[in-house]
Enzyme design. Structure first.
Site, mmCIF file in Angstrom:
data_model
loop_
_atom_site.group_PDB
_atom_site.id
_atom_site.type_symbol
_atom_site.label_atom_id
_atom_site.label_comp_id
_atom_site.label_asym_id
_atom_site.label_seq_id
_atom_site.Cartn_x
_atom_site.Cartn_y
_atom_site.Cartn_z
ATOM 1 N N GLY A 118 0.919 -1.071 -0.069
ATOM 2 C CA GLY A 118 0.074 0.009 0.123
ATOM 3 C C GLY A 118 0.890 1.008 -0.039
ATOM 4 O O GLY A 118 2.019 1.247 0.557
ATOM 5 N N GLN A 165 3.401 9.953 0.914
ATOM 6 C CA GLN A 165 4.523 9.213 1.155
ATOM 7 C C GLN A 165 5.562 9.741 -0.099
ATOM 8 O O GLN A 165 6.701 9.429 -0.005
ATOM 9 C CB GLN A 165 4.357 7.710 1.309
ATOM 10 N N CYS A 214 5.723 -0.093 7.064
ATOM 11 C CA CYS A 214 5.388 1.255 6.440
ATOM 12 C C CYS A 214 6.485 1.357 5.266
ATOM 13 O O CYS A 214 7.637 1.308 5.991
ATOM 14 C CB CYS A 214 5.212 2.243 7.153
ATOM 15 N N LEU A 215 6.411 1.697 4.300
ATOM 16 C CA LEU A 215 7.530 1.938 3.402
ATOM 17 C C LEU A 215 8.290 3.451 3.741
ATOM 18 O O LEU A 215 9.377 3.470 3.561
ATOM 19 C CB LEU A 215 7.057 2.148 2.077
ATOM 20 N N HIS A 273 -4.391 2.232 7.871
ATOM 21 C CA HIS A 273 -3.152 2.823 7.796
ATOM 22 C C HIS A 273 -2.923 4.020 6.611
ATOM 23 O O HIS A 273 -2.463 4.880 6.911
ATOM 24 C CB HIS A 273 -2.151 1.634 7.327
ATOM 25 N N GLU A 274 -3.298 3.763 5.398
ATOM 26 C CA GLU A 274 -3.149 4.580 4.396
ATOM 27 C C GLU A 274 -3.984 5.938 4.546
ATOM 28 O O GLU A 274 -3.592 7.072 4.076
ATOM 29 C CB GLU A 274 -3.449 4.119 2.796
ATOM 30 N N HIS A 333 -2.020 8.334 6.592
ATOM 31 C CA HIS A 333 -1.183 9.106 5.909
ATOM 32 C C HIS A 333 -1.592 10.468 5.347
ATOM 33 O O HIS A 333 -0.968 11.387 5.343
ATOM 34 C CB HIS A 333 -0.352 8.274 4.574
HETATM 35 C C1 QAP Z 1 1.060 -0.564 4.902
HETATM 36 O O1 QAP Z 1 2.976 -1.218 4.039
HETATM 37 C C2 QAP Z 1 0.639 -1.586 5.763
HETATM 38 O O2 QAP Z 1 9.708 -1.832 6.513
HETATM 39 C C3 QAP Z 1 1.777 -1.067 3.804
HETATM 40 O O3 QAP Z 1 11.603 -2.423 4.646
HETATM 41 C C4 QAP Z 1 1.313 -2.516 6.157
HETATM 42 O O4 QAP Z 1 3.653 -1.750 2.026
HETATM 43 C C5 QAP Z 1 -0.700 -1.922 6.021
HETATM 44 C C6 QAP Z 1 7.774 -2.280 3.594
HETATM 45 C C7 QAP Z 1 0.999 -3.536 6.824
HETATM 46 C C8 QAP Z 1 -1.438 -3.117 6.835
HETATM 47 C C9 QAP Z 1 -0.458 -3.878 7.259
HETATM 48 C C10 QAP Z 1 8.186 -2.346 4.594
HETATM 49 C C11 QAP Z 1 8.596 -2.821 2.608
HETATM 50 C C12 QAP Z 1 6.245 -2.135 2.942
HETATM 51 C C13 QAP Z 1 9.327 -2.366 5.165
HETATM 52 C C14 QAP Z 1 3.927 -1.589 3.262
HETATM 53 C C15 QAP Z 1 10.332 -2.646 4.156
HETATM 54 C C16 QAP Z 1 10.080 -2.710 2.926
HETATM 55 C C17 QAP Z 1 5.184 -1.886 3.581
HETATM 56 CO CO CO Z 2 2.698 3.631 5.433
#
Ligand code: QAP
Ligand code: CO
Length: 168
Positions: A46, A51, A92-93, A134-135, A138
């Site tokens: 996501g 971001q 989270c990215l 979560h989004e 943001h």
């Molecule tokens: C948000 O998160 C989310 O730490 C999206 O090193 C996450 O795409 C919503 C990511 C979990 C619900 C549950 C994170 C990639 C990606 C990192 C992501 C990383 C590389 C996170």
């Molecule tokens: Co995020």
């Protein structure tokens, strides 16, 4: 298409409140395409426009294993359908390599516009419910680390600041 730079915590630009999209035009669709390319390349599930330092209410998501289910949410809104809360280990990215449990309502109703500007709504549970909340955070300048204790958040902040100093 282009891969966009992803802002990282504690960048103050992540605190910006995004503006609603007035018209879903080709420029918005270009942003959506660039956000998908950026999210798939990361890789992530996501991504909110905030971001990538674009302060418009646009979210992209793909929760499928094989990246075959792109979802677009423009001007998304949700309302909880239950008081029941569930815990999920979120990442989270914009907070790379940190994962912590966050509690949120387990079932929500989502309203949004699709990439043609057409309104739709759906009921979400599980990962979709977690991810849209979560989004949407943001777009309101909020990060999952804001739900953690000050101690945990400050530790993450210091580690990322150190990493950013080393990269500079
Ligand atoms: C948000 O998160 C989310 O730490 C999206 O090193 C996450 O795409 C919503 C990511 C979990 C619900 C549950 C994170 C990639 C990606 C990192 C992501 C990383 C590389 C996170
Ligand atoms: Co995020």
């Amino acid at each position: 298409m282009a891969i966009l730079n992803i802002l990282e915590f504690p960048d103050s630009r992540l605190r910006t409140i995004a503006k609603p999209v007035a018209v879903v035009d080709d420029k918005v669709r270009q942003l959506v395409d660039d956000m998908f390319e950026t999210m798939y390349e990361a890789p992530g599930i996501g991504l909110a426009a905030t971001q990538v330092n674009v302060h418009q209410r646009v979210v992209v998501m793909d929760l499928s294993e094989d990246r075959s289910e792109p979802r677009v949410f423009i001007n998304p809104e949700f309302e909880p359908l239950t008081d029941e809360m569930g815990e999920y280990q979120e990442g989270c990215l914009s907070v790379p390599e940190f994962y912590e449990n966050v509690e949120r309502p387990v079932r929500v109703k989502i309203k949004a516009l699709d990439r043609d500007g057409k309104p739709y709504d759906l009921i979400a549970e599980g990962l979709l419910a977690v991810c849209i909340q979560h989004e949407c955070d943001h777009l309101n300048g909020k990060l999952f680390v804001d739900y953690l204790s000050t101690l945990k958040r400050d530790r993450i902040k210091k580690k990322l600041e150190k990493k950013h100093r080393q990269q500079a």
